[in-house]
Design a protein around this motif. Sequence first.
Motif, PDB file in Angstrom:
ATOM      1  N   GLY A 106      69.182   3.516 -34.074  1.00 26.85           N
ATOM      2  CA  GLY A 106      69.537   3.881 -32.900  1.00 26.85           C
ATOM      3  C   GLY A 106      68.264   3.578 -31.662  1.00 26.85           C
ATOM      4  O   GLY A 106      67.338   2.863 -32.060  1.00 26.85           O
ATOM      5  N   HIS A 107      68.416   4.347 -30.711  1.00 21.50           N
ATOM      6  CA  HIS A 107      67.341   4.331 -29.828  1.00 21.50           C
ATOM      7  C   HIS A 107      66.018   5.113 -30.281  1.00 21.50           C
ATOM      8  O   HIS A 107      66.205   6.350 -30.130  1.00 21.50           O
ATOM      9  CB  HIS A 107      67.845   4.783 -28.129  1.00 21.50           C
ATOM     10  CG  HIS A 107      66.754   4.750 -27.275  1.00 21.50           C
ATOM     11  ND1 HIS A 107      66.002   3.842 -26.848  1.00 21.50           N
ATOM     12  CD2 HIS A 107      66.071   5.715 -26.696  1.00 21.50           C
ATOM     13  CE1 HIS A 107      65.298   3.780 -25.979  1.00 21.50           C
ATOM     14  NE2 HIS A 107      65.071   5.271 -25.752  1.00 21.50           N
ATOM     15  N   HIS A 108      65.009   4.609 -30.347  1.00 29.28           N
ATOM     16  CA  HIS A 108      63.713   5.213 -30.873  1.00 29.28           C
ATOM     17  C   HIS A 108      62.769   5.551 -29.628  1.00 29.28           C
ATOM     18  O   HIS A 108      62.061   4.531 -29.241  1.00 29.28           O
ATOM     19  CB  HIS A 108      63.264   4.574 -31.911  1.00 29.28           C
ATOM     20  CG  HIS A 108      62.240   5.038 -32.586  1.00 29.28           C
ATOM     21  ND1 HIS A 108      62.555   6.400 -33.364  1.00 29.28           N
ATOM     22  CD2 HIS A 108      60.882   5.068 -32.976  1.00 29.28           C
ATOM     23  CE1 HIS A 108      61.554   7.007 -33.899  1.00 29.28           C
ATOM     24  NE2 HIS A 108      60.491   5.901 -34.028  1.00 29.28           N
ATOM     25  N   PRO A 109      62.720   6.540 -29.262  1.00 30.72           N
ATOM     26  CA  PRO A 109      61.748   7.084 -27.851  1.00 30.72           C
ATOM     27  C   PRO A 109      60.161   6.722 -28.525  1.00 30.72           C
ATOM     28  O   PRO A 109      60.040   6.755 -29.620  1.00 30.72           O
ATOM     29  CB  PRO A 109      62.040   8.302 -27.832  1.00 30.72           C
ATOM     30  CG  PRO A 109      63.162   8.634 -28.243  1.00 30.72           C
ATOM     31  CD  PRO A 109      63.390   7.721 -29.442  1.00 30.72           C
ATOM     32  N   VAL A 110      59.353   6.138 -27.515  1.00 27.14           N
ATOM     33  CA  VAL A 110      58.098   5.952 -27.920  1.00 27.14           C
ATOM     34  C   VAL A 110      57.424   7.226 -28.189  1.00 27.14           C
ATOM     35  O   VAL A 110      56.328   7.112 -29.079  1.00 27.14           O
ATOM     36  CB  VAL A 110      57.461   5.424 -26.712  1.00 27.14           C
ATOM     37  CG1 VAL A 110      55.903   5.045 -26.793  1.00 27.14           C
ATOM     38  CG2 VAL A 110      58.108   3.881 -26.137  1.00 27.14           C
ATOM     39  N   GLU A 111      57.591   8.189 -27.551  1.00 35.22           N
ATOM     40  CA  GLU A 111      56.882   9.409 -27.880  1.00 35.22           C
ATOM     41  C   GLU A 111      57.124   9.823 -29.480  1.00 35.22           C
ATOM     42  O   GLU A 111      56.300  10.247 -29.975  1.00 35.22           O
ATOM     43  CB  GLU A 111      57.540  10.589 -26.862  1.00 35.22           C
ATOM     44  CG  GLU A 111      57.049  10.376 -25.401  1.00 35.22           C
ATOM     45  CD  GLU A 111      57.985   9.326 -24.865  1.00 35.22           C
ATOM     46  OE1 GLU A 111      58.881   9.035 -25.286  1.00 35.22           O
ATOM     47  OE2 GLU A 111      57.760   8.973 -23.804  1.00 35.22           O
ATOM     48  N   ARG A 112      58.370   9.934 -29.822  1.00 44.40           N
ATOM     49  CA  ARG A 112      58.543  10.070 -31.147  1.00 44.40           C
ATOM     50  C   ARG A 112      57.899   9.246 -32.140  1.00 44.40           C
ATOM     51  O   ARG A 112      57.270   9.491 -33.099  1.00 44.40           O
ATOM     52  CB  ARG A 112      60.168  10.188 -31.507  1.00 44.40           C
ATOM     53  CG  ARG A 112      60.389  10.583 -32.771  1.00 44.40           C
ATOM     54  CD  ARG A 112      62.173  10.666 -33.253  1.00 44.40           C
ATOM     55  NE  ARG A 112      62.589  11.482 -32.035  1.00 44.40           N
ATOM     56  CZ  ARG A 112      63.985  11.297 -31.956  1.00 44.40           C
ATOM     57  NH1 ARG A 112      64.722  10.632 -32.393  1.00 44.40           N
ATOM     58  NH2 ARG A 112      64.700  12.150 -31.083  1.00 44.40           N
ATOM     59  N   ALA A 113      57.873   7.830 -31.853  1.00 41.85           N
ATOM     60  CA  ALA A 113      57.130   6.703 -32.668  1.00 41.85           C
ATOM     61  C   ALA A 113      55.681   7.336 -32.720  1.00 41.85           C
ATOM     62  O   ALA A 113      55.230   7.090 -33.853  1.00 41.85           O
ATOM     63  CB  ALA A 113      57.528   5.415 -32.194  1.00 41.85           C
ATOM     64  N   ALA A 114      55.194   7.801 -31.527  1.00 42.60           N
ATOM     65  CA  ALA A 114      53.925   8.021 -31.536  1.00 42.60           C
ATOM     66  C   ALA A 114      53.390   9.367 -32.158  1.00 42.60           C
ATOM     67  O   ALA A 114      52.399   9.313 -32.943  1.00 42.60           O
ATOM     68  CB  ALA A 114      53.334   8.256 -29.984  1.00 42.60           C
ATOM     69  N   GLU A 115      54.291  10.026 -32.546  1.00 47.45           N
ATOM     70  CA  GLU A 115      54.207  11.319 -33.398  1.00 47.45           C
ATOM     71  C   GLU A 115      54.045  10.962 -34.760  1.00 47.45           C
ATOM     72  O   GLU A 115      53.203  11.636 -35.498  1.00 47.45           O
ATOM     73  CB  GLU A 115      55.393  12.401 -33.229  1.00 47.45           C
ATOM     74  CG  GLU A 115      55.429  13.107 -31.756  1.00 47.45           C
ATOM     75  CD  GLU A 115      56.822  13.791 -31.672  1.00 47.45           C
ATOM     76  OE1 GLU A 115      57.219  13.851 -32.564  1.00 47.45           O
ATOM     77  OE2 GLU A 115      56.575  14.651 -30.586  1.00 47.45           O
ATOM     78  N   ARG A 116      55.024   9.917 -35.209  1.00 47.31           N
ATOM     79  CA  ARG A 116      54.905   9.523 -36.672  1.00 47.31           C
ATOM     80  C   ARG A 116      53.583   8.909 -36.918  1.00 47.31           C
ATOM     81  O   ARG A 116      52.912   8.867 -38.114  1.00 47.31           O
ATOM     82  CB  ARG A 116      55.923   8.748 -36.912  1.00 47.31           C
ATOM     83  CG  ARG A 116      57.500   9.324 -36.935  1.00 47.31           C
ATOM     84  CD  ARG A 116      57.621  10.253 -37.855  1.00 47.31           C
ATOM     85  NE  ARG A 116      58.772  11.320 -37.566  1.00 47.31           N
ATOM     86  CZ  ARG A 116      58.612  12.432 -37.336  1.00 47.31           C
ATOM     87  NH1 ARG A 116      57.538  12.788 -36.977  1.00 47.31           N
ATOM     88  NH2 ARG A 116      59.731  13.331 -37.171  1.00 47.31           N
ATOM     89  N   LEU A 117      53.294   8.076 -35.740  1.00 47.85           N
ATOM     90  CA  LEU A 117      51.878   7.334 -35.855  1.00 47.85           C
ATOM     91  C   LEU A 117      50.796   8.402 -36.112  1.00 47.85           C
ATOM     92  O   LEU A 117      49.622   8.170 -37.121  1.00 47.85           O
ATOM     93  CB  LEU A 117      51.751   6.351 -34.804  1.00 47.85           C
ATOM     94  CG  LEU A 117      50.517   5.687 -34.883  1.00 47.85           C
ATOM     95  CD1 LEU A 117      50.030   4.848 -35.953  1.00 47.85           C
ATOM     96  CD2 LEU A 117      49.948   4.920 -33.503  1.00 47.85           C
ATOM     97  N   HIS A 118      50.633   9.314 -35.540  1.00 48.63           N
ATOM     98  CA  HIS A 118      49.787  10.638 -35.535  1.00 48.63           C
ATOM     99  C   HIS A 118      49.777  11.088 -36.888  1.00 48.63           C
ATOM    100  O   HIS A 118      48.759  11.496 -37.520  1.00 48.63           O
ATOM    101  CB  HIS A 118      49.615  11.436 -34.594  1.00 48.63           C
ATOM    102  CG  HIS A 118      49.441  11.167 -33.225  1.00 48.63           C
ATOM    103  ND1 HIS A 118      48.090  10.384 -32.907  1.00 48.63           N
ATOM    104  CD2 HIS A 118      50.099  11.137 -31.863  1.00 48.63           C
ATOM    105  CE1 HIS A 118      48.169  10.041 -31.704  1.00 48.63           C
ATOM    106  NE2 HIS A 118      49.186  10.425 -31.084  1.00 48.63           N
TER     107      HIS A 118
END
Length: 402
Positions: free
Chosen positions: A184-196
């Motif tokens: 689905g649509h993956h917000p950048v903020e959520r992707a950044a959280e997983r990166l952290h």
Amino acid sequence: MVKFVQRRNEPVVVQTVRSATAATLAYVAALWLLGSRPPPLLAPLTALLVVQVTLYATLTSGIRRVNAVVAGVLIAVGFSALVGLSWWSLGLLIISALVLGHVVRAGEFVPEVAISAMLVLGVSHATELALSRVLETVIGAVVGLLFNMVFLPPVWVESAGEEIEDLAGRMRRLLLDLGEEISGHHPVERAAERLHEARRLDHDVVEVDASLVRAEESVRLNPRVREGLLSRIVLRTGLDTLEICAVVLRVTARSITDLARQRTEEKLFPDEVSGALRELFAHLAGAVESYGVLITTQVSASAEEAEAFLATELSAARTSRDHVAHLLLATVQEHPRQWQLHGALLADIDRVLDELDTEKRALRLAEELDRCATERQDRHPRLDRWRQAVRSRVRVLRGAGG
């Protein structure tokens, strides 16, 4: 106090109790041998410096610590007899003590030469106290060494294994989260959280590495441990593999974050691709968890079960990876944007699968065992020849007895 009792198996608690006990025994021994005038405080001080959390650390650093303390005591006694305590003699004492520490090869305990010298210079102003100060140091050293020889420090392999399993569990959860959120649509903020989260794995690896170093020292020269070398190598090579996987996960999270930035108004992947990726990440998560169990399991039956589950998950992951590759190829041909991120994602997955491979693990263990054997032969050639001669003699005697 309640929390202290609940954490009684932690290294800091064990070391606190052992150090306090050894220091008290050293003080009692010094009182019995030397009397109470003046109080023999150097004995418990030396015992505190000698007693370590592992037997290997005691035997390797204990001698250097005693060397440093005795050198500091001797130079302070000399200064006390010649010049006494003043501002200029204190400065000269510190310089001389630090130089002497390097001369006697005190290693990382060079500052303790100066510390011991200052303590002695501050409490001993008479030449007749010189012998008693040295005797106090020797008594404390002997008591500390005997304490660790009689009451052997704990073996920390189990606690290190638990931390490795926890690390594998955190990596598993991160893989599952990436698989669930990639559709689905993956917000950048959520992707950044997983990166952290992926970046925090680096800190977790450092903490586990420190625990493993303590575990490695606890099995060295410990008569209660059998096959200590094998245990050390299994855990060390296993942690090295998980560390590489953690780095790859961070790169994967970075690729997904970059892809999310490029596709803010659309899905990261088509539904068919995202479903296949979710399945692939689930198999990778199961493989990482199984690998953590495999390298920390001491019971052979459980180890075989974990290895079989790992092989199953790796096989399923490779099948899913090939399926994802075909889907991504078709997607790239239709929509060639960010094709390099798709390739990077597949390359990261291939690296994880390669690192977790059971055959590669066996090869790595064999190479590490050979390297350790070679280092031991190079360091102690005579001891190695004597050991081989004894083993040959035992085999001959067993053959004759049979």
